[in-house]
Write an enzyme that holds these catalytic residues in place. Structure first.
Site: not given
Length: 631
Positions: A243, A425
């Site tokens: 990330y 999510h």
């Protein structure tokens, strides 16, 4: 009227007055042989006729690489009138065949497959399925329909079609939400389809939303401008998952604008490595944010970057450009809005390429001519708290968060709001997510649902139809979890091994309501711990200094303790968070609120079965592809 001579020998008429004519008898084996020969000849002619030209690129608006090297490229379109998906698969390097298909979670076992294979001389295409041991079987109902095959300089194009629903128990039901696409490479010739076992194949998976909504693109204004938020010349780390965070900032004095569209900017050649990207706006509480361009999990990353959480744009592999409705835009810039933005890119590099450079990001389209409404983002679901927990070893554990009628009655305008997009999510244990709109105790509409949800594939999805929410309505979000691989309880929280259940809904007009969520009442959970302590030999410490997670971790998870926890979450009062953007609750009493009472559920949709074309033999379609590659 009947057909003349029907029921008689070819070339002989039978009148209504004549005696039945007699035909020379044929053996059943001879008849079957003639039938299959005719069918095979027809299919060969059909395939040859369809191999004349590669379809136009515009016929397949959606595209995604299937493998990390980009050797397999899938394009598709969706026909809602036909209730079918048309696929175009480009195979850049063909060995001795390929498996392509769908399965529940991306496994090659128990999968629904289209198979191209070769014995080294002849090639075939067929609809198949794999069993739990990975063995392939020809499907008795051939629902992957081959439309064409053609060689081109860039590789082999395969065109085929598949209905959403086939009512074949061996077939995958294509529905809204995430679809796990799978592939396997045949590197050696095979005698027959039945000789293939998927466990021995090199393969992989790709997640996409196959059923894209059929939404007309709004007209864009003439004064539209663009801004690219891209990470400059990143050397992608030689590890499977990274990330990457990059800080950007808006110009000084940047006035309020509306974002009306955004799209990905992916460096050529890295299409298979850039998995998903998000642009976050930072909190306006800080005058400045430090510059940063590096891994998001690095110790060198400034702590202040954690306050950049307001989503402006989100893209995942396979997604197209995102458009706001023509009457609304997402505001950024101006007073009360931070100039600082954080770009986050997820690189998926399973082949561990070294030295690959990337400058990907997201292109924002914005206008200074403000639209009638500011768009807003509202959080639905569960509060991030450890009082909501999942026992270990569960394959299908359900938690539900409530946006209650009391909150919407107080916080929404009388004309209501319109939800046009949604981002679901959870963390790693999430398997299904659904949000349902209820009114007067009756379920009215599904806002968004994903029955094959994956935490590794999260994107903002435009809804097929706008959902109107009025004061007094309820929005109920339910998440299903799997913790079979865990040995202790999973509690709610921010950590990746903790859990969430959230639906970020995008709507207009923007209101002060930014968060509408719930959690079980802490007092009732305390009673649960007392009950467990009373009925179990092992003592669960109820000391005030022991945290809720530690109390969950110390529970012996027998059937009784599991069932009581499920029951608690199904009847206990809730603590409702009806919050403004300032994180302050709206005035009112929000503790120990009763669970909404649902008196009428939505009916489960029944699969639409296409009209059967009649019995078709479970036989592969022969293809003339020439000599296939031998290494």
């Amino acid at each position: 009227m009947g057909t003349p001579g029907a029921g008689c020998c070819p070339g002989r008429m039978q009148s209504s007055r004549s005696k039945p004519c007699s035909c020379p008898s044929l053996k059943l084996r001879e008849v079957a042989s003639m039938y299959f020969t005719l069918v095979a000849a027809f299919l060969v002619i059909l395939v040859v006729a369809l191999q004349g030209s590669v379809p136009r690129q515009s016929d397949f608006p959606y595209k995604v690489p299937l493998d990390p090297q980009g050797l397999l490229e899938l394009s598709w379109n969706v026909s809602y009138p036909e209730q079918a998906v048309h696929f175009q698969l480009l195979i850049r390097e063909l060995h001795f065949g390929l498996l392509f298909g769908m399965s529940d979670r991306g496994e090659l076992e128990n999968a629904d497959l289209a198979v191209l294979w070769s014995d080294g001389h002849n090639s075939y295409f067929g609809d198949a399925w794999s069993d739990a041991k990975g063995q392939l079987h020809m499907d008795s109902q051939q629902d992957y329909q081959l439309l064409g095959a053609r060689r081109a300089p860039e590789g082999l194009y395969l065109l085929f079609r598949r209905a959403f629903s086939t009512c074949d128990p061996k077939d995958y039901l294509i529905e809204d939400g995430t679809v796990h696409l799978i592939y396997g490479i045949l590197e050696k010739p095979v005698r027959s389809l039945q000789a293939i076992n998927v466990s021995a194949l090199h393969g992989g998976l790709q997640r996409v939303q196959l059923l894209k909504p059929n939404i007309s693109i709004p007209e864009l204004p003439r004064d539209m401008q663009t801004m690219e938020i891209t990470a400059p010349d990143v050397v992608i780390p030689s590890q499977e998952t990274t990330y990457w965070c990059y800080m950007a900032e808006l110009p000084e004095g940047f006035s309020k604008h509306h974002i009306i569209m955004y799209e990905p900017v992916v460096t050529a050649g890295n299409e298979a490595l850039v998995h998903h990207m998000e642009v976050f706006q930072c909190a306006a509480d800080f005058d400045s944010f430090p510059r940063y361009n590096g891994p998001c999990d690095s110790k060198m990353k400034p702590e202040r970057l954690n306050y950049c959480r307001h989503v402006l744009a989100a893209w995942a592999m396979g997604a197209q450009a995102f458009y706001y409705p023509e009457e609304a835009g997402l505001a950024f810039g101006g007073p009360g809005s931070s100039r600082y933005l954080r770009l986050e890119i997820h690189y998926h590099n399973p082949l561990v390429f070294k030295g690959r450079r990337d400058s990907s990001g997201i292109r924002l389209y914005y206008t200074a001519t403000l639209r009638p409404y500011d768009a807003g983002i509202m959080e639905l679901g569960l509060v991030y708290t450890p009082v909501m927990a999942i026992p270990p070893g569960e394959d299908n554990f359900i938690l539900t968060g409530y946006c209650t009628d009391k909150c919407t009655q107080l916080a929404l305008p009388s004309a209501g709001i319109r939800i046009f997009a949604s981002q679901l999510h959870t963390h790693l244990a999430g398997r299904k997510v659904v949000t349902v709109l209820t009114r007067d105790g009756r379920e009215r509409q599904i806002v968004n649902a994903d029955s094959h949800y994956s935490p590794h594939f999260q994107e903002i999805r435009m809804l097929k139809e706008v959902v109107a929410v009025f004061p007094g309505d309820e929005l109920i979000t339910t998440c299903t979890y799997n913790t079979e691989d865990r040995s202790r309880a999973t509690v709610g929280g921010f950590g990746i091994l903790e859990e969430m259940c959230v639906n970020y809904v995008h709507y207009y007009p923007q209101t002060q309501l930014e968060l509408c969520k719930s959690a079980v009442d802490p007092g009732y959970l305390h009673r649960y711990f007392n009950l467990v302590n009373r009925f179990n030999d092992e003592e669960v410490c109820m000391c005030p200094q022991v945290s809720v997670p530690q109390q969950f971790y110390s529970i012996p998870w027998n059937t009784f303790n599991r069932d009581v926890l499920k029951s608690l979450y199904g009847f206990a009062p809730i603590s409702v968070h009806c919050n403004k953007s300032s994180a302050v609750r709206f005035p009112g009493e929000w503790e120990k609120q009763p669970l909404p009472s649902i008196t009428e559920r939505l009916r489960e949709p029944s699969p639409h079965c296409p009209p059967s074309p009649g019995a078709q033999p479970a036989a592969p379609v022969p293809l003339h592809l020439g000599q296939l590659r031998r290494d």
